[in-house]
Design a protein around this motif. Structure first.
Motif, PDB file in Angstrom:
ATOM      1  N   SER A   1      12.877  15.021  -8.656  1.00  0.00           N
ATOM      2  CA  SER A   1      11.852  14.196  -9.288  1.00  0.00           C
ATOM      3  C   SER A   1      11.328  14.872 -10.557  1.00  0.00           C
ATOM      4  O   SER A   1      10.978  16.051 -10.546  1.00  0.00           O
ATOM      5  N   PRO A   2      11.244  14.132 -11.654  1.00  0.00           N
ATOM      6  CA  PRO A   2      10.754  14.721 -12.904  1.00  0.00           C
ATOM      7  C   PRO A   2       9.232  14.787 -12.999  1.00  0.00           C
ATOM      8  O   PRO A   2       8.696  15.359 -13.940  1.00  0.00           O
ATOM      9  N   THR A   3       8.531  14.230 -12.025  1.00  0.00           N
ATOM     10  CA  THR A   3       7.076  14.182 -12.099  1.00  0.00           C
ATOM     11  C   THR A   3       6.449  15.415 -11.453  1.00  0.00           C
ATOM     12  O   THR A   3       7.082  16.117 -10.664  1.00  0.00           O
ATOM     13  N   ILE A   4       5.194  15.641 -11.768  1.00  0.00           N
ATOM     14  CA  ILE A   4       4.467  16.781 -11.186  1.00  0.00           C
ATOM     15  C   ILE A   4       4.329  16.601  -9.672  1.00  0.00           C
ATOM     16  O   ILE A   4       4.392  17.563  -8.911  1.00  0.00           O
TER      17      ILE A   4
ATOM     18  N   GLN B   1       0.824  -1.206   0.000  1.00  0.00           N
ATOM     19  CA  GLN B   1       0.000   0.000   0.000  1.00  0.00           C
ATOM     20  C   GLN B   1       0.861   1.260   0.000  1.00  0.00           C
ATOM     21  O   GLN B   1       0.486   2.276  -0.587  1.00  0.00           O
ATOM     22  N   LEU B   2       2.019   1.202   0.635  1.00  0.00           N
ATOM     23  CA  LEU B   2       2.922   2.350   0.646  1.00  0.00           C
ATOM     24  C   LEU B   2       3.389   2.691  -0.770  1.00  0.00           C
ATOM     25  O   LEU B   2       3.505   3.862  -1.132  1.00  0.00           O
TER      26      LEU B   2
ATOM     27  N   THR C   1      -0.974  15.021  -1.036  1.00  0.00           N
ATOM     28  CA  THR C   1      -0.554  16.281  -0.429  1.00  0.00           C
ATOM     29  C   THR C   1      -1.468  16.643   0.739  1.00  0.00           C
ATOM     30  O   THR C   1      -0.992  17.078   1.801  1.00  0.00           O
ATOM     31  N   LEU C   2      -2.765  16.447   0.571  1.00  0.00           N
ATOM     32  CA  LEU C   2      -3.698  16.706   1.668  1.00  0.00           C
ATOM     33  C   LEU C   2      -3.444  15.769   2.846  1.00  0.00           C
ATOM     34  O   LEU C   2      -3.551  16.183   4.011  1.00  0.00           O
TER      35      LEU C   2
ATOM     36  N   ALA D   1       0.656   7.371  -6.362  1.00  0.00           N
ATOM     37  CA  ALA D   1      -0.336   8.452  -6.388  1.00  0.00           C
ATOM     38  C   ALA D   1       0.326   9.801  -6.172  1.00  0.00           C
ATOM     39  O   ALA D   1      -0.036  10.796  -6.819  1.00  0.00           O
ATOM     40  N   ALA D   2       1.320   9.842  -5.293  1.00  0.00           N
ATOM     41  CA  ALA D   2       2.025  11.106  -5.042  1.00  0.00           C
ATOM     42  C   ALA D   2       2.794  11.566  -6.277  1.00  0.00           C
ATOM     43  O   ALA D   2       2.927  12.761  -6.516  1.00  0.00           O
TER      44      ALA D   2
END
Length: 136
Positions: free
Chosen positions: A97-100, A35-36, A51-52, A42-43
Motif C-alpha cells: 500500500s502506498p498510503t501511510i 461502513q466497512l 489501528t487502536l 480511514a485506515a
C-alpha cells in the motif's frame, strides 16, 4: 485543516469502496458506500483510530481464546500460532500500500504476529518444562 471524507471524494470510490461495489454493484451515490468502506478509507489516510480498533479487537480475541482454552495449553498454543499466520498474512497483503495507513497496518499486523509467536513459543517451552519458563 480541510477534512476529506470518502463521501466527498468520488474518484476515490473506485479504489476504496471495494465492499460496497461487491455488495451493491456500481456506486452512483455517496449513500451507496458501506461502513466497512469508511473504515478502510480511514485506515488508509488517518490510521490512528483504526489501528487502536484493531489492537482492541486483537486483545479481545486473544483474551477470549485464552479463557475458552486455558485448561489445555496445547490448544492455546495452536490458537496463538493460527493468529500468527492470520496476522502475518494480513501484514503481507497490505505491504504494497502506498498510503501511510498501509505502512501503519503492515507494522501493526507483523508486530501482533511476532508477539503471538513469542507467546506461543513461551507457552510451548513452559509446557515441556512442566510449568517453568526457564530451568535453573
Amino acid at each position: 485543516m480541510k477534512v476529506v471524507r470518502l463521501r466527498n471524494d468520488p474518484w476515490e470510490w473506485k479504489y476504496t469502496a471495494i465492499f460496497s461495489e461487491k455488495f451493491n454493484g456500481e456506486i452512483t451515490n455517496a449513500s451507496d458506500i458501506s461502513q466497512l468502506d469508511h473504515f478502510i478509507y480511514a485506515a488508509k489516510f488517518n490510521p490512528i483510530f483504526p489501528t487502536l480498533i484493531i489492537l482492541s479487537l486483537t486483545y479481545l480475541l486473544i483474551l477470549s481464546g485464552y479463557l475458552l482454552l486455558r485448561k489445555d495449553t496445547k490448544k492455546v498454543t495452536i490458537f496463538l500460532l493460527s493468529l500468527v499466520a492470520i496476522y502475518v498474512l494480513f501484514g503481507i497483503v497490505v505491504t504494497d500500500s502506498p498510503t501511510i495507513g498501509g505502512r501503519y497496518f503492515t507494522v501493526t499486523f507483523l508486530t501482533i504476529g511476532a508477539i503471538n509467536l513469542v507467546a506461543a513459543v513461551l507457552l510451548s517451552i513452559r509446557e515441556k518444562n512442566g510449568g517453568l519458563i526457564c530451568e535453573s
